[in-house]
Design a protein around this motif. Structure first.
Motif, mmCIF file in Angstrom:
data_model
loop_
_atom_site.group_PDB
_atom_site.id
_atom_site.type_symbol
_atom_site.label_atom_id
_atom_site.label_comp_id
_atom_site.label_asym_id
_atom_site.label_seq_id
_atom_site.Cartn_x
_atom_site.Cartn_y
_atom_site.Cartn_z
ATOM 1 N N ALA A 85 0.836 -1.208 0.000
ATOM 2 C CA ALA A 85 0.000 0.000 0.000
ATOM 3 C C ALA A 85 0.865 1.250 0.000
ATOM 4 N N CYS A 86 1.927 1.232 0.783
ATOM 5 C CA CYS A 86 2.824 2.394 0.860
ATOM 6 C C CYS A 86 3.492 2.666 -0.482
ATOM 7 N N ILE A 87 3.984 1.613 -1.136
ATOM 8 C CA ILE A 87 4.659 1.780 -2.419
ATOM 9 C C ILE A 87 3.701 2.339 -3.471
ATOM 10 N N VAL A 88 2.526 1.743 -3.563
ATOM 11 C CA VAL A 88 1.558 2.156 -4.585
ATOM 12 C C VAL A 88 1.113 3.602 -4.377
ATOM 13 N N VAL A 89 0.740 3.937 -3.147
ATOM 14 C CA VAL A 89 0.244 5.294 -2.870
ATOM 15 C C VAL A 89 1.337 6.333 -3.083
ATOM 16 N N THR A 90 2.550 6.033 -2.631
ATOM 17 C CA THR A 90 3.658 6.971 -2.812
ATOM 18 C C THR A 90 3.939 7.214 -4.294
ATOM 19 N N ALA A 91 3.984 6.150 -5.083
ATOM 20 C CA ALA A 91 4.242 6.279 -6.517
ATOM 21 C C ALA A 91 3.150 7.103 -7.195
ATOM 22 N N LEU A 92 1.905 6.847 -6.848
ATOM 23 C CA LEU A 92 0.785 7.586 -7.452
ATOM 24 C C LEU A 92 0.839 9.064 -7.088
ATOM 25 N N CYS A 93 1.184 9.362 -5.837
ATOM 26 C CA CYS A 93 1.246 10.767 -5.402
ATOM 27 C C CYS A 93 2.370 11.523 -6.099
ATOM 28 N N ILE A 94 3.536 10.881 -6.229
ATOM 29 C CA ILE A 94 4.651 11.539 -6.920
ATOM 30 C C ILE A 94 4.313 11.747 -8.390
ATOM 31 N N ALA A 95 3.731 10.729 -9.013
ATOM 32 C CA ALA A 95 3.345 10.847 -10.421
ATOM 33 C C ALA A 95 2.322 11.960 -10.613
ATOM 34 N N LEU A 128 5.425 11.830 -15.119
ATOM 35 C CA LEU A 128 6.510 10.855 -15.249
ATOM 36 C C LEU A 128 7.469 11.177 -16.381
ATOM 37 N N GLY A 129 7.262 12.307 -17.008
ATOM 38 C CA GLY A 129 8.016 12.625 -18.212
ATOM 39 C C GLY A 129 9.520 12.612 -18.078
ATOM 40 N N LYS A 130 10.105 13.482 -17.236
ATOM 41 C CA LYS A 130 11.551 13.627 -17.199
ATOM 42 C C LYS A 130 12.111 13.381 -15.801
ATOM 43 N N LEU A 131 11.435 12.531 -15.049
ATOM 44 C CA LEU A 131 11.856 12.314 -13.677
ATOM 45 C C LEU A 131 13.230 11.656 -13.571
ATOM 46 N N THR A 132 13.633 10.862 -14.561
ATOM 47 C CA THR A 132 14.876 10.102 -14.443
ATOM 48 C C THR A 132 15.945 10.536 -15.447
ATOM 49 N N TYR A 166 14.017 10.610 -6.635
ATOM 50 C CA TYR A 166 15.185 11.389 -7.057
ATOM 51 C C TYR A 166 14.776 12.453 -8.069
ATOM 52 N N GLY A 167 13.988 12.028 -9.065
ATOM 53 C CA GLY A 167 13.522 12.975 -10.069
ATOM 54 C C GLY A 167 12.621 14.047 -9.483
ATOM 55 N N TYR A 168 11.810 13.670 -8.506
ATOM 56 C CA TYR A 168 10.906 14.637 -7.859
ATOM 57 C C TYR A 168 11.701 15.753 -7.179
ATOM 58 N N LEU A 169 12.770 15.384 -6.455
ATOM 59 C CA LEU A 169 13.588 16.391 -5.775
ATOM 60 C C LEU A 169 14.261 17.324 -6.781
ATOM 61 N N LEU A 170 14.797 16.745 -7.867
ATOM 62 C CA LEU A 170 15.447 17.573 -8.879
ATOM 63 C C LEU A 170 14.456 18.513 -9.542
ATOM 64 N N GLN A 171 13.306 17.993 -9.899
ATOM 65 C CA GLN A 171 12.302 18.783 -10.610
ATOM 66 C C GLN A 171 11.788 19.946 -9.774
ATOM 67 N N ASN A 172 11.754 19.750 -8.457
ATOM 68 C CA ASN A 172 11.240 20.786 -7.575
ATOM 69 C C ASN A 172 12.334 21.617 -6.926
ATOM 70 N N ALA A 179 8.991 11.623 1.604
ATOM 71 C CA ALA A 179 7.721 11.296 2.255
ATOM 72 C C ALA A 179 7.228 12.406 3.163
ATOM 73 N N THR A 180 8.149 13.227 3.702
ATOM 74 C CA THR A 180 7.753 14.289 4.629
ATOM 75 C C THR A 180 7.917 15.680 4.028
ATOM 76 N N SER A 181 8.056 15.766 2.706
ATOM 77 C CA SER A 181 8.288 17.070 2.077
ATOM 78 C C SER A 181 6.989 17.835 1.862
ATOM 79 N N GLU A 182 7.103 19.118 1.537
ATOM 80 C CA GLU A 182 5.966 20.026 1.427
ATOM 81 C C GLU A 182 4.957 19.612 0.367
ATOM 82 N N GLY A 183 5.454 19.145 -0.782
ATOM 83 C CA GLY A 183 4.548 18.924 -1.899
ATOM 84 C C GLY A 183 3.851 17.573 -1.910
ATOM 85 N N ILE A 184 4.165 16.716 -0.931
ATOM 86 C CA ILE A 184 3.606 15.362 -0.914
ATOM 87 C C ILE A 184 2.451 15.288 0.095
ATOM 88 N N PRO A 185 1.307 14.707 -0.285
ATOM 89 C CA PRO A 185 0.161 14.621 0.627
ATOM 90 C C PRO A 185 0.497 13.913 1.943
#
Length: 481
Positions: free
Chosen positions: A197-207, A212-216, A294-300, A316-322
């Motif tokens: 559940a943690c993996i799926v929800v985290t991936a969906l929230c980041i996406a 998903l375009g240039k995250l990597t 990793y891509g999320y941190l770079l993009q933001n 997981a504890t950053s500003e932009g993540i639910p």
């Protein structure tokens, strides 16, 4: 260690932890009904095959895996998949060779095989190396998880690190003290559900937040390392993966104890193979999740963590993540940790009673003493350690599991029997020689370094040493022979 503190509030963390502990207490109560010594050590060998399989999927994933594997993409790209493929081959060996052997012998501790094949001294030697290695490895897990929880929550409340460790070990001791492996089987099943559940929800929230375009784009996507001097070269990683999973799973009382709780060897073999297949998929998902983070941190425009282990908790504890991601992260790391720590505590108790004290020690006192020792070592390691926790775990395993692997391999592949009194000497000398080889190799061979495959060298030295002190076609049945 620093984490961004956005919508993930202290109250949400406390509620998340309390919810998980309540579920753990309920499972412990359920498992401990009519529990006895057989329940603690073997689960009465009648656990439901579906529950055991569900737990085995996450059985190899501790808090170390949960935190360290996503962060490995920062330093190793996707080369960890090389070792994961080796893990699968190792699981095939366990299912086809070791599981039938253990069921045929009817062992409680798997190191009883060494007594039946060689001598009581061999069993005690294997038990001690497992005991020391598992103590240190479990302490690493406790240290990592306690450090994350303290940084996210308890440091802000003025709670000392030692207190956090003490509470963790107290909870683990309480939920395993009566039903042992039966409690572990059910808590592992719960852990699997929570981690997925943690993996799926985290991936969906980041996406959702970033797409998903240039995250990597700026990430090393290497999977196959062809540099022969690199510690992560394909053959080194693959061979190490095979040997590590055979030694750290098939010859590890902790990992095999839940497997041997199945009713029949056929059920146990099937579970090992299915869990081994799914482990490859799960680790690939963890690495992909790490790439997304990793891509999320770079993009933001966020700073990258100084340690790879900090990647997951930072995102997981950053500003932009639910908030739900932070809550699931806390529950996930708690579930991953308490499950593996509880399993280790149970297996260490079993091994000490059967392999070291030979039935003389009282289960309750051993169980409590082991919990205290693990907590103490975790506090010491916290003061001195700064490496990736998963790297520390594998390095420790290379030196403590080498003699165990050498003993089992010698018993399975030869008909010779080593002299009992010399076995502990060889077992101590082998890791010492291995350490010397590891230090000398880069100097003698122009920068060549062993990686986790140093375990192969350690077990090979043990094997050759046993060959030197053995006699042909003689099976000893007591110490006097």
């Amino acid at each position: 260690m620093h984490y961004l503190w956005g919508v993930m509030s202290i109250s949400a963390v406390i509620i998340s932890l309390a919810l998980y502990v309540a579920m753990l207490a309920l499972l412990a109560w359920f498992a401990s009904r009519k529990a006895d010594d057989a329940t603690f050590h073997t689960g009465n060998r009648n656990q439901r095959v579906g529950v055991v399989l569900l737990g085995m999927i996450s059985g190899a994933m501790s808090g170390v895996t949960f935190v360290s594997v996503p962060g490995m993409v920062l330093t190793q790209g996707f080369t960890y998949m090389q070792m994961t493929l080796g893990f699968f081959v190792g699981q095939i060996i366990i299912a086809t060779v070791l599981v039938p052997l253990y069921y045929r012998l009817g062992v409680v501790s798997i190191y009883e095989y060494l007594a039946q094949r060689f001598s009581l001294t061999a069993q005690t030697t294997g038990g001690w190396f497992f005991f020391v290695g598992k103590l240190l490895g479990t302490a690493v897990k406790v240290m990592l998880v306690a450090a994350v929880l303290q940084t996210i929550l308890f440091e802000k409340m003025g709670v000392a690190f030692g207190v956090v460790v003490g509470v963790m070990m107290a909870i683990t001791w309480l939920y395993t003290r009566r039903a042992g492996v039966k409690s572990v089987v059910w808590s592992d099943a719960l852990k699997t559900v929570i981690l997925l559940a943690c993996i799926v929800v985290t991936a969906l929230c980041i996406a959702h937040q970033s797409g998903l375009g240039k995250l990597t784009d700026n990430l090393d996507m290497t999977i196959i390392d062809t540099d022969p001097d690199s510690p992560t070269h394909f053959l080194k990683h693959f061979i190490a993966g095979v040997v590590i999973v055979v030694a750290m799973t098939g010859m590890d009382q902790d990992m095999m104890q839940r497997t041997l709780s199945c009713k029949t060897p056929q059920e146990a073999k099937r579970n090992v193979l299915i869990a081994g297949s799914l482990q490859v998929v799960v680790i690939a998902i963890f690495l992909a999740l790490g790439a997304m983070m990793y891509g999320y941190l770079l993009q933001n425009g966020e700073p990258l963590p100084q340690r790879s282990d900090d990647l997951f908790p930072m995102v997981a504890t950053s500003e932009g993540i639910p908030r739900i991601v932070g809550a699931l992260f806390v529950i996930g790391i708690a579930a991953a940790s308490f499950g593996s720590i509880g399993s280790a505590l149970t297996s260490l108790t079993t091994s000490f009673i059967y392999d070291i004290s030979r039935g003389k020690a009282k289960r309750g006192w051993v169980h409590l003493a082991v919990a205290i020792i693990i907590g103490g070592i975790a506090v010491v390691l916290y003061r001195i350690g700064n490496q990736s926790a998963i790297d520390i775990t594998f390095r420790l395993a290379a030196y403590t599991y080498g003699p165990i692997l050498g003993l089992f391999a010698f018993g399975l592949l030869t008909r010779r029997t080593p002299r009992p009194r010399a076995i502990p000497i060889v077992a101590v000398v082998a890791p010492l020689l291995t350490f010397g080889i590891a230090q000398a190799t880069p100097i003698l061979f122009d920068g060549f370094r062993f990686g986790h495959d140093i375990l192969v060298i350690n077990s090979a030295i043990m094997f050759v040493g046993l060959l030197a002190i053995s006699r042909k076609n003689v099976i000893l049945h007591n110490e006097k022979q």
